[in-house]
Write an enzyme that holds these catalytic residues in place. Structure first.
Site, PDB file in Angstrom:
ATOM      1  N   ALA A  12       0.847  -1.208   0.000  1.00  0.00           N
ATOM      2  CA  ALA A  12       0.000   0.000   0.000  1.00  0.00           C
ATOM      3  C   ALA A  12       0.873   1.245   0.000  1.00  0.00           C
ATOM      4  CB  ALA A  12      -0.918  -0.016   1.221  1.00  0.00           C
ATOM      5  N   ARG A  41       0.545   1.732   8.341  1.00  0.00           N
ATOM      6  CA  ARG A  41       0.197   2.276   7.033  1.00  0.00           C
ATOM      7  C   ARG A  41      -1.284   2.037   6.717  1.00  0.00           C
ATOM      8  NH1 ARG A  41       4.105   2.707   1.769  1.00  0.00           N
ATOM      9  NH2 ARG A  41       5.130   4.451   2.723  1.00  0.00           N
ATOM     10  N   VAL A  89       5.136  -4.300  -3.951  1.00  0.00           N
ATOM     11  CA  VAL A  89       6.016  -4.154  -2.789  1.00  0.00           C
ATOM     12  C   VAL A  89       7.310  -3.479  -3.243  1.00  0.00           C
ATOM     13  CG1 VAL A  89       5.079  -6.170  -1.610  1.00  0.00           C
ATOM     14  CG2 VAL A  89       7.083  -6.432  -3.062  1.00  0.00           C
ATOM     15  N   THR A  91      11.162  -2.560  -4.061  1.00  0.00           N
ATOM     16  CA  THR A  91      12.298  -3.299  -4.615  1.00  0.00           C
ATOM     17  C   THR A  91      13.510  -2.381  -4.575  1.00  0.00           C
ATOM     18  OG1 THR A  91      11.543  -2.530  -6.780  1.00  0.00           O
ATOM     19  CG2 THR A  91      10.984  -4.790  -6.170  1.00  0.00           C
ATOM     20  N   THR A  93      17.384  -0.774  -3.966  1.00  0.00           N
ATOM     21  CA  THR A  93      18.706  -1.213  -4.392  1.00  0.00           C
ATOM     22  C   THR A  93      19.316  -2.036  -3.261  1.00  0.00           C
ATOM     23  OG1 THR A  93      18.935   0.812  -5.668  1.00  0.00           O
ATOM     24  CG2 THR A  93      20.962  -0.389  -5.190  1.00  0.00           C
ATOM     25  N   GLU A 160       4.277   0.861 -13.681  1.00  0.00           N
ATOM     26  CA  GLU A 160       3.564   2.104 -13.414  1.00  0.00           C
ATOM     27  C   GLU A 160       4.456   3.286 -13.778  1.00  0.00           C
ATOM     28  OE1 GLU A 160       0.315   2.628 -12.620  1.00  0.00           O
ATOM     29  OE2 GLU A 160       1.177   4.509 -13.279  1.00  0.00           O
ATOM     30  N   CYS A 275      13.013   6.416  -7.768  1.00  0.00           N
ATOM     31  CA  CYS A 275      13.112   5.548  -8.952  1.00  0.00           C
ATOM     32  C   CYS A 275      14.340   5.756  -9.832  1.00  0.00           C
ATOM     33  CB  CYS A 275      11.860   5.717  -9.809  1.00  0.00           C
ATOM     34  SG  CYS A 275      10.425   4.975  -9.038  1.00  0.00           S
ATOM     35  N   LYS A 338      11.068  16.905  -5.001  1.00  0.00           N
ATOM     36  CA  LYS A 338      10.480  17.815  -5.985  1.00  0.00           C
ATOM     37  C   LYS A 338       9.230  18.419  -5.329  1.00  0.00           C
ATOM     38  CE  LYS A 338       7.501  14.573  -8.382  1.00  0.00           C
ATOM     39  NZ  LYS A 338       7.082  14.063  -9.676  1.00  0.00           N
ATOM     40  N   ARG A 432      16.938  25.672  -8.228  1.00  0.00           N
ATOM     41  CA  ARG A 432      15.833  25.289  -9.116  1.00  0.00           C
ATOM     42  C   ARG A 432      15.509  26.368 -10.150  1.00  0.00           C
ATOM     43  NH1 ARG A 432      14.373  19.870  -8.945  1.00  0.00           N
ATOM     44  NH2 ARG A 432      14.762  19.118  -6.848  1.00  0.00           N
TER      45      ARG A 432
HETATM   46  C1  UDX Z   1       7.299   0.252  -5.038  1.00  0.00           C
HETATM   47  C2  UDX Z   1       8.654  -0.119  -5.635  1.00  0.00           C
HETATM   48  O1  UDX Z   1       9.676   0.433  -4.840  1.00  0.00           O
HETATM   49  C3  UDX Z   1       8.823   0.366  -7.029  1.00  0.00           C
HETATM   50  O2  UDX Z   1       9.979  -0.195  -7.584  1.00  0.00           O
HETATM   51  C4  UDX Z   1       7.675  -0.050  -7.854  1.00  0.00           C
HETATM   52  O3  UDX Z   1       7.745   0.560  -9.102  1.00  0.00           O
HETATM   53  C5  UDX Z   1       6.366   0.167  -7.192  1.00  0.00           C
HETATM   54  O4  UDX Z   1       6.328  -0.260  -5.848  1.00  0.00           O
HETATM   55  P1  UDX Z   1       6.458   2.422  -3.820  1.00  0.00           P
HETATM   56  O5  UDX Z   1       5.017   2.149  -3.876  1.00  0.00           O
HETATM   57  O6  UDX Z   1       6.940   3.839  -3.985  1.00  0.00           O
HETATM   58  O7  UDX Z   1       7.223   1.663  -4.962  1.00  0.00           O
HETATM   59  O8  UDX Z   1       7.103   1.785  -2.530  1.00  0.00           O
HETATM   60  P2  UDX Z   1       6.668   1.986  -1.033  1.00  0.00           P
HETATM   61  O9  UDX Z   1       5.966   3.280  -0.870  1.00  0.00           O
HETATM   62  O10 UDX Z   1       7.860   1.666  -0.211  1.00  0.00           O
HETATM   63  O11 UDX Z   1       5.545   0.856  -0.837  1.00  0.00           O
HETATM   64  C6  UDX Z   1       5.771  -0.494  -0.748  1.00  0.00           C
HETATM   65  C7  UDX Z   1       4.829  -1.063   0.310  1.00  0.00           C
HETATM   66  O12 UDX Z   1       4.920  -2.477   0.298  1.00  0.00           O
HETATM   67  C8  UDX Z   1       5.128  -0.612   1.739  1.00  0.00           C
HETATM   68  O13 UDX Z   1       3.975  -0.030   2.307  1.00  0.00           O
HETATM   69  C9  UDX Z   1       5.514  -1.908   2.458  1.00  0.00           C
HETATM   70  O14 UDX Z   1       5.112  -1.936   3.813  1.00  0.00           O
HETATM   71  C10 UDX Z   1       4.790  -2.944   1.626  1.00  0.00           C
HETATM   72  N1  UDX Z   1       5.346  -4.291   1.740  1.00  0.00           N
HETATM   73  C11 UDX Z   1       6.680  -4.515   1.615  1.00  0.00           C
HETATM   74  C12 UDX Z   1       4.494  -5.364   1.974  1.00  0.00           C
HETATM   75  O15 UDX Z   1       3.294  -5.185   2.124  1.00  0.00           O
HETATM   76  N2  UDX Z   1       5.013  -6.635   2.064  1.00  0.00           N
HETATM   77  C13 UDX Z   1       6.348  -6.864   1.971  1.00  0.00           C
HETATM   78  O16 UDX Z   1       6.780  -8.001   2.086  1.00  0.00           O
HETATM   79  C14 UDX Z   1       7.210  -5.767   1.730  1.00  0.00           C
HETATM   80  C1  UDX Z   2       9.674   9.334 -12.077  1.00  0.00           C
HETATM   81  C2  UDX Z   2       9.076   9.190 -13.472  1.00  0.00           C
HETATM   82  O1  UDX Z   2       8.768  10.504 -13.982  1.00  0.00           O
HETATM   83  C3  UDX Z   2       7.839   8.319 -13.438  1.00  0.00           C
HETATM   84  O2  UDX Z   2       7.348   8.123 -14.761  1.00  0.00           O
HETATM   85  C4  UDX Z   2       8.184   6.984 -12.814  1.00  0.00           C
HETATM   86  O3  UDX Z   2       7.036   6.163 -12.719  1.00  0.00           O
HETATM   87  C5  UDX Z   2       8.799   7.176 -11.442  1.00  0.00           C
HETATM   88  O4  UDX Z   2       9.940   8.038 -11.531  1.00  0.00           O
HETATM   89  P1  UDX Z   2       9.122  10.795  -9.943  1.00  0.00           P
HETATM   90  O5  UDX Z   2      10.373  10.242  -9.366  1.00  0.00           O
HETATM   91  O6  UDX Z   2       7.889  10.836  -9.127  1.00  0.00           O
HETATM   92  O7  UDX Z   2       8.743  10.040 -11.280  1.00  0.00           O
HETATM   93  O8  UDX Z   2       9.429  12.328 -10.324  1.00  0.00           O
HETATM   94  P2  UDX Z   2       9.855  13.137 -11.618  1.00  0.00           P
HETATM   95  O9  UDX Z   2       8.840  14.178 -11.852  1.00  0.00           O
HETATM   96  O10 UDX Z   2      10.210  12.305 -12.752  1.00  0.00           O
HETATM   97  O11 UDX Z   2      11.155  13.894 -11.077  1.00  0.00           O
HETATM   98  C6  UDX Z   2      12.320  13.191 -10.713  1.00  0.00           C
HETATM   99  C7  UDX Z   2      13.406  14.154 -10.315  1.00  0.00           C
HETATM  100  O12 UDX Z   2      13.900  14.879 -11.427  1.00  0.00           O
HETATM  101  C8  UDX Z   2      12.963  15.212  -9.290  1.00  0.00           C
HETATM  102  O13 UDX Z   2      13.974  15.394  -8.321  1.00  0.00           O
HETATM  103  C9  UDX Z   2      12.804  16.443 -10.139  1.00  0.00           C
HETATM  104  O14 UDX Z   2      12.942  17.631  -9.406  1.00  0.00           O
HETATM  105  C10 UDX Z   2      13.927  16.271 -11.141  1.00  0.00           C
HETATM  106  N1  UDX Z   2      13.747  17.013 -12.396  1.00  0.00           N
HETATM  107  C11 UDX Z   2      12.677  16.754 -13.196  1.00  0.00           C
HETATM  108  C12 UDX Z   2      14.712  17.943 -12.785  1.00  0.00           C
HETATM  109  O15 UDX Z   2      15.694  18.180 -12.074  1.00  0.00           O
HETATM  110  N2  UDX Z   2      14.528  18.597 -13.981  1.00  0.00           N
HETATM  111  C13 UDX Z   2      13.472  18.366 -14.800  1.00  0.00           C
HETATM  112  O16 UDX Z   2      13.389  19.005 -15.867  1.00  0.00           O
HETATM  113  C14 UDX Z   2      12.507  17.412 -14.391  1.00  0.00           C
END
Ligand code: UDX
Ligand code: UDX
Length: 459
Positions: A12, A41, A89, A91, A93, A160, A275, A338, A432
């Site tokens: 979630a 959560r 869930v 993933t 590094t 996603e 990401c 951001k 910025r």
């Molecule tokens: C996650 C991944 O990091 C990303 O690579 C992928 O693209 C989408 O899912 P995000 O949703 O941002 O991204 O991660 P996070 O907000 O950390 O949520 C993961 C959730 O999974 C946490 O709430 C965690 O408690 C839960 N989790 C983790 C489980 O329910 N079971 C587990 O075994 C491990």
């Molecule tokens: C990114 C991808 O955009 C999204 O498609 C993917 O699913 C997850 O990773 P996110 O990390 O939420 O999304 O933010 P994003 O808007 O892409 O910005 C990433 C970083 O780049 C931020 O720190 C932002 O400030 C920076 N950024 C973005 C710049 O420095 N310059 C730009 O022109 C755009």
């Protein structure tokens, strides 16, 4: 009410929560349950203060929660009842062992696969939502096949692409939805089930279907390309500062070519977020595994350039402030990676703060959403840090302001008032490029944008 299908989402988080809320909104005939190992959560998803700040999300959750969207910790029951299981869930590094610092840590993900095998009673479609190394589906299938007792698990990849801060808009009107499936009759049937869900609101031509491996790899490549644009423009910003050129003019001139396009060309203190770095390093690791050294090096430079940009930003601050920030108060405007999010994962602000603290500065951090996370990030090293929701107070008696997040409200602050309250000479480092640099200079500030000539009052 009788539901057409039961969907379960495991995880979630930032991805699982908003994605399921939008599916619930658009597909009232489906029952959707989101489970997580974190009881806290889940409690918050069921409360008035949901755990994620995303414009528009609160309203959607309120509309569908308790109708066809449910949050719980009952993973076993959830798996038993589900027809379709999204796995979202985290993933991260890997921080240990083989591939540490580069490869994905798949332990949560593998544990989830084992739970699915253990608790499933009938056939299921498993949808990989987490970003995963290419060919992970193969590993999942191996786990699912062991002891499957005649049940069929069809694995799909459905990465996603939502960005934080615009998650709801990105989900409601995606540029595309990508679904990867095995090119077998079973794979195609599962693919159709998922296409049918998205087709409730996404035009069919925007739903792209590919084989599993192309889908998994597309997600990594999409993030690598986006990050590469930022590193490219940031590399040129360093040159601009030497050559009296203006990075905004260059980005505009270059981005006006329709083959390049105008988006994602804003020079900055560096990219952050959960990401970009993780996915590029993952891509690099995969290339190395296949012996593609040049390809790996090429993409690794995107991350190295980002590290350079963050380092360059702090070094410039120190140099311009007469080579010392020791015992000086520095105000950081913004800590989130951001604007429009409270998320601080991989935020350049973390690096900047650490470096300033190493130089014995006092750091005052302000941010409209991210102070709670900032405290977590700096836990144990923050005895010289203050957290201040009010930017005016954060800047009082400071020698310098560094803008690290592009929050709209920073553009509209009363900088006359701020200038009066600061130590002189007062510095602004705009990481910025969102402020009116000429005006700030007229007020009395020494102004250092990214990739542009600085405006100072020194000879
Ligand atoms: C996650 C991944 O990091 C990303 O690579 C992928 O693209 C989408 O899912 P995000 O949703 O941002 O991204 O991660 P996070 O907000 O950390 O949520 C993961 C959730 O999974 C946490 O709430 C965690 O408690 C839960 N989790 C983790 C489980 O329910 N079971 C587990 O075994 C491990
Ligand atoms: C990114 C991808 O955009 C999204 O498609 C993917 O699913 C997850 O990773 P996110 O990390 O939420 O999304 O933010 P994003 O808007 O892409 O910005 C990433 C970083 O780049 C931020 O720190 C932002 O400030 C920076 N950024 C973005 C710049 O420095 N310059 C730009 O022109 C755009």
């Amino acid at each position: 009410m009788e539901f057409k299908k039961n969907i379960l989402c495991i995880g979630a988080g930032y991805v699982g929560g908003p994605t399921m809320a939008v599916i619930a909104l658009k597909c009232p005939g489906y029952r959707i349950e989101v489970v997580d190992i974190s009881a806290e959560r889940i409690r918050r998803w069921n409360s008035d203060s949901i755990p994620i700040f995303e414009p528009g999300l609160d309203e959607i959750v309120k509309q569908v929660r308790g109708k066809n969207l449910f949050f719980s910790t009952e993973i076993e029951k959830g798996i038993k009842n589900a027809d379709i299981i999204f796995v979202s869930v985290n993933t991260p590094t890997k921080t240990f062992g083989e591939g540490a610092g580069m490869a994905s840590d798949l332990q949560y993900w593998e544990k989830t696969a084992h739970e699915i095998v253990e608790f499933s009673r009938g056939d299921k479609i498993i949808v990989e939502k987490s970003t995963l190394p290419v060919r992970t589906a193969e590993a999942m299938e191996r786990i699912l096949k062991v002891g499957n007792r005649g049940r069929r698990f069809e694995v799909l990849s459905n990465p996603e692409f939502l960005a934080e801060g615009s998650a709801v808009a990105d989900l409601l009107e995606p540029d595309r939805v990508l679904i990867g499936a095995h090119q077998t009759p079973g794979g195609k049937r599962a693919e159709k089930e998922l296409v049918d869900i998205y087709a409730h609101w996404v035009p069919r031509e925007k739903i792209i279907t590919t084989n599993l491996w192309s889908s998994e790899l597309s997600k990594l490549v999409a993030n690598a390309f986006l990050a590469q644009r930022i590193s490219s423009v940031n590399a040129i910003s360093a040159l601009c500062e030497k050559a009296d050129a203006d990075i905004s003019d260059i980005a505009y001139a270059v981005g006006s070519d329709s083959r390049v396009g105008p988006k994602f060309l804003n020079a900055s203190v560096g990219f952050g977020g959960s990401c970009f770095k993780k996915d590029i390093l993952n891509l690099v690791y995969i290339c190395k595994t296949y012996g593609l050294t040049e390809v790996a090096d090429y993409w690794e430079m995107v991350v190295k350039m980002n590290d350079y940009q963050k380092r360059r930003f702090v070094q410039r601050m120190i140099k311009e402030m007469f080579n010392t920030v020791a015992e000086k108060k520095i105000a950081l405007f913004g800590f989130a990676f951001k604007a429009n999010t409270g998320d601080t994962r991989e935020s350049p602000a973390i690096y900047v703060t650490r470096k300033l603290l190493e130089e014995r500065a006092f750091v005052s951090i302000t941010d409209p959403q991210a102070l709670k996370n900032a405290k977590e990030d700096l836990r144990g090293i923050d005895d010289r840090v203050t957290y201040e929701p009010d930017p005016y107070k954060a800047a009082e008696d400071a020698y310098a302001i560094a803008v690290l997040t592009e929050w709209d409200e920073y553009e509209h602050l009363d900088f006359e008032r701020i200038y009066q309250s600061m130590k002189k000479p007062a510095f602004i480092f705009d990481g910025r490029n969102i402020l009116d640099h000429k005006k700030l200079h007229e007020i009395g500030f020494n102004v250092y944008p990214i990739g542009k000539t600085s405006f100072t009052h020194f000879d």
